[in-house]
Write an enzyme that holds these catalytic residues in place. Structure first.
Site, PDB file in Angstrom:
ATOM      1  N   PHE A 248       0.838  -1.207   0.000  1.00 55.37           N
ATOM      2  CA  PHE A 248       0.000   0.000   0.000  1.00 55.37           C
ATOM      3  C   PHE A 248       0.870   1.253   0.000  1.00 55.37           C
ATOM      4  CE2 PHE A 248      -2.451   3.212   2.539  1.00 55.37           C
ATOM      5  CZ  PHE A 248      -3.408   3.464   1.580  1.00 55.37           C
ATOM      6  N   GLU A 249       0.572   2.181  -0.908  1.00 56.89           N
ATOM      7  CA  GLU A 249       1.257   3.469  -0.990  1.00 56.89           C
ATOM      8  C   GLU A 249       0.202   4.557  -0.791  1.00 56.89           C
ATOM      9  OE1 GLU A 249       2.753   6.560  -0.913  1.00 56.89           O
ATOM     10  OE2 GLU A 249       4.438   5.221  -1.349  1.00 56.89           O
ATOM     11  N   PRO A 250       0.158   5.186   0.388  1.00 60.64           N
ATOM     12  CA  PRO A 250      -0.940   6.111   0.709  1.00 60.64           C
ATOM     13  C   PRO A 250      -1.004   7.352  -0.160  1.00 60.64           C
ATOM     14  CG  PRO A 250       0.771   6.202   2.402  1.00 60.64           C
ATOM     15  CD  PRO A 250       1.107   5.032   1.504  1.00 60.64           C
ATOM     16  N   ARG A 251       0.086   7.685  -0.878  1.00 61.48           N
ATOM     17  CA  ARG A 251       0.080   8.877  -1.734  1.00 61.48           C
ATOM     18  C   ARG A 251      -0.332   8.568  -3.169  1.00 61.48           C
ATOM     19  NH1 ARG A 251       5.985  10.287  -1.879  1.00 61.48           N
ATOM     20  NH2 ARG A 251       6.047   8.008  -1.948  1.00 61.48           N
ATOM     21  N   ASP A 255      -4.010   3.382  -5.416  1.00 64.31           N
ATOM     22  CA  ASP A 255      -4.414   2.919  -4.090  1.00 64.31           C
ATOM     23  C   ASP A 255      -5.598   3.734  -3.571  1.00 64.31           C
ATOM     24  OD1 ASP A 255      -1.517   2.645  -4.724  1.00 64.31           O
ATOM     25  OD2 ASP A 255      -1.546   1.347  -2.973  1.00 64.31           O
TER      26      ASP A 255
END
Length: 483
Positions: A248-251, A255
């Site tokens: 997971f890449e929050p930026r 995603d």
């Protein structure tokens, strides 16, 4: 009674799958009819797209809207078609040097405009409304770079929304509330399908929406469609599909778009042997995306086991352009056995319309767990440093005769203004001092292979040449010019 129902259901699934496979086969066979001929190279530019977009704007089947501008003022356009109540959003070239799917989008638009496949298109366009945003990063495409004119990665701008391109992408996603989104990229050609020597020609990902990588209905639907697309690609590039990391890449947009409720399908176009301009990969994008739209329209993807997604091999990164195995290298009076891994790096020419190769050694030692697009078992061969010759190759029997004498560089007063030459031998300015030869990571690979006292092969700027064969018939890119 239950058994009869089960048998009928299985029969129905079989008929449905056969029907869709037949469509896929026809899409592949007829592709050249719809391929957009003006986009035949990877380094496509904004100006090349404008007449195509104008053509669709003038076509009543399509709706074309300007939905934003890039930092440098280039229009971002959304091209829509269909009357269905499910919105499907496809965007490409968020990274300016990842153009394969942009080409595929215009192939798909040509297909949707054509009179053929009437029933299939009716199925798609009556159930779905398709929205295409090609070349989200036209400023980056202009100079063939990943980032936009601000110097940021648009795909890491989903939260802060600093860039106008990212703001446009977010606004369109929200306004459409798309059921499915197709996030179309290119990945390194050095990715392989895990534990195989096959390139990850296409890699897929149903992006995670949290750190726990949980699977809800939104993500599971993306997984099912990806399984369907993988099955299609296996017909044309068997074993050449990978599964991109789902960390997971929050930026990241993918995603977050999954988090916002759109089933997000990431498609990464990688490498394919002897397909430098990725035209076969472009075709595979075209076939798999259209087939995916068909299964979404029919909702047949809902019957696909989600568990099959995990059976797609993971992406690995263990490919070289050229791998030499078990070659003998003499150093300080001793013999060592090495493997060499070589990348043929691309260097853009002025204007970013074309490129030349400047190769480097990227690893050496035990590379037994790595693979090559081209692999040569050099057991029994010894590396011979290249010599320099001042004069005309014709005096030594032409280029081939010159190479057979272990000459890798021609010294001359008069050199082309280019940094490269199509002749399979390097050139240096008269008086230029080459450094002493030594194999090392980061060095340009130019040397010869000798066996039983005979020079049989040349490696010139990372391209392997068999000196017993006609040079014109071999896969050679370019040599280098040094001043």
């Amino acid at each position: 009674m239950v058994r009869i129902i089960a048998v009928v259901f299985i029969w129905f699934l079989g008929v449905n799958c056969q029907s869709q496979e037949a469509i896929t086969s026809k899409l592949y066979e007829t592709y050249e009819t719809y391929k957009e001929p003006s986009l035949d190279k990877r380094r496509i530019k904004y100006n090349q797209l404008q007449p195509l977009i104008q053509r669709f704007d003038a076509n009543p089947k399509f709706e074309v809207q300007k939905v934003g501008e890039s930092i440098e003022g280039r229009d971002l356009n959304l091209i829509s078609i269909g009357s269905g109540d499910q919105n499907i959003f496809l965007w490409s070239q968020m990274h300016g040097n990842e153009p394969t799917a942009t080409q595929s989008i215009f192939d798909i638009l040509n297909f949707l405009d054509a009179p053929d496949f009437k029933d299939e298109k009716q199925e798609i366009l009556s159930k779905l409304k398709l929205h295409f945003l090609p070349m989200l990063n036209p400023d980056g495409a202009e100079v063939y770079q990943r980032r936009n004119a601000l110097g940021i990665d648009i795909n890491r701008d989903a939260l802060r929304l600093q860039s106008p391109e990212g703001q446009t992408l977010k606004r369109i996603r929200d306004s459409l509330d798309a059921k499915f989104g197709f996030n179309l990229h290119d990945q390194s050609t050095y990715y392989n399908a895990e534990l195989t020597d096959k390139p990850a020609t296409i890699s897929y990902l149903a992006t995670a929406y949290n750190y726990e990588k949980e699977i809800n209905e939104v993500r599971s639907n993306a997984m099912r469609v990806i399984v369907y697309m993988n099955n299609i690609i296996q017909n044309y590039a068997p074993g050449q599909v990978g599964r991109y990391s789902d960390d997971f890449e929050p930026r990241a947009f993918g995603d977050n778009i999954a988090k916002w409720g759109t089933s997000l399908i990431l498609i990464e176009s990688g490498g394919y042997r002897n397909d430098v301009e990725k035209q076969e990969i472009r075709k595979l994008n075209y076939v798999s995306i259209l087939s995916a739209l068909y299964t979404i329209a029919k909702e047949s993807y809902l019957d696909i086991p989600m568990e099959d997604y995990e059976r797609i091999p993971r992406n690995d990164r263990k490919l070289f352009d050229l791998k030499l195995e078990n070659v003998t290298y003499k150093l300080l009076g001793k013999d060592y056995i090495l493997d060499l891994g070589i990348y043929r790096q691309e260097v853009d020419l002025e204007g970013h319309q074309d490129f030349y190769n400047k190769s480097i050694i990227v690893d050496q030692g035990d590379l037994s767990t790595f693979y090559g697009y081209e692999t040569f078992d050099a057991s029994g061969y010894t590396i011979v440093p290249p010599n320099v010759f001042q004069g005309e190759p014709k005096n030594l029997g032409g280029i081939l005769g010159t190479l057979k004498k272990g000459i890798g560089y021609l010294s001359s007063k008069k050199l082309s203004s280019n940094h490269f030459t199509s002749e399979p031998i390097n050139q240096i300015q008269l008086g230029y001092q080459l450094p002493s030869f030594r194999l090392a990571v980061g060095q340009n690979p130019t040397f010869f292979l000798e066996k039983e006292g005979v020079i049989s092969h040349a490696v010139i700027n990372g391209f392997l040449l068999d000196l017993s064969q006609d040079l014109d018939l071999q896969n050679f890119g370019n040599a280098l010019i040094y001043r």
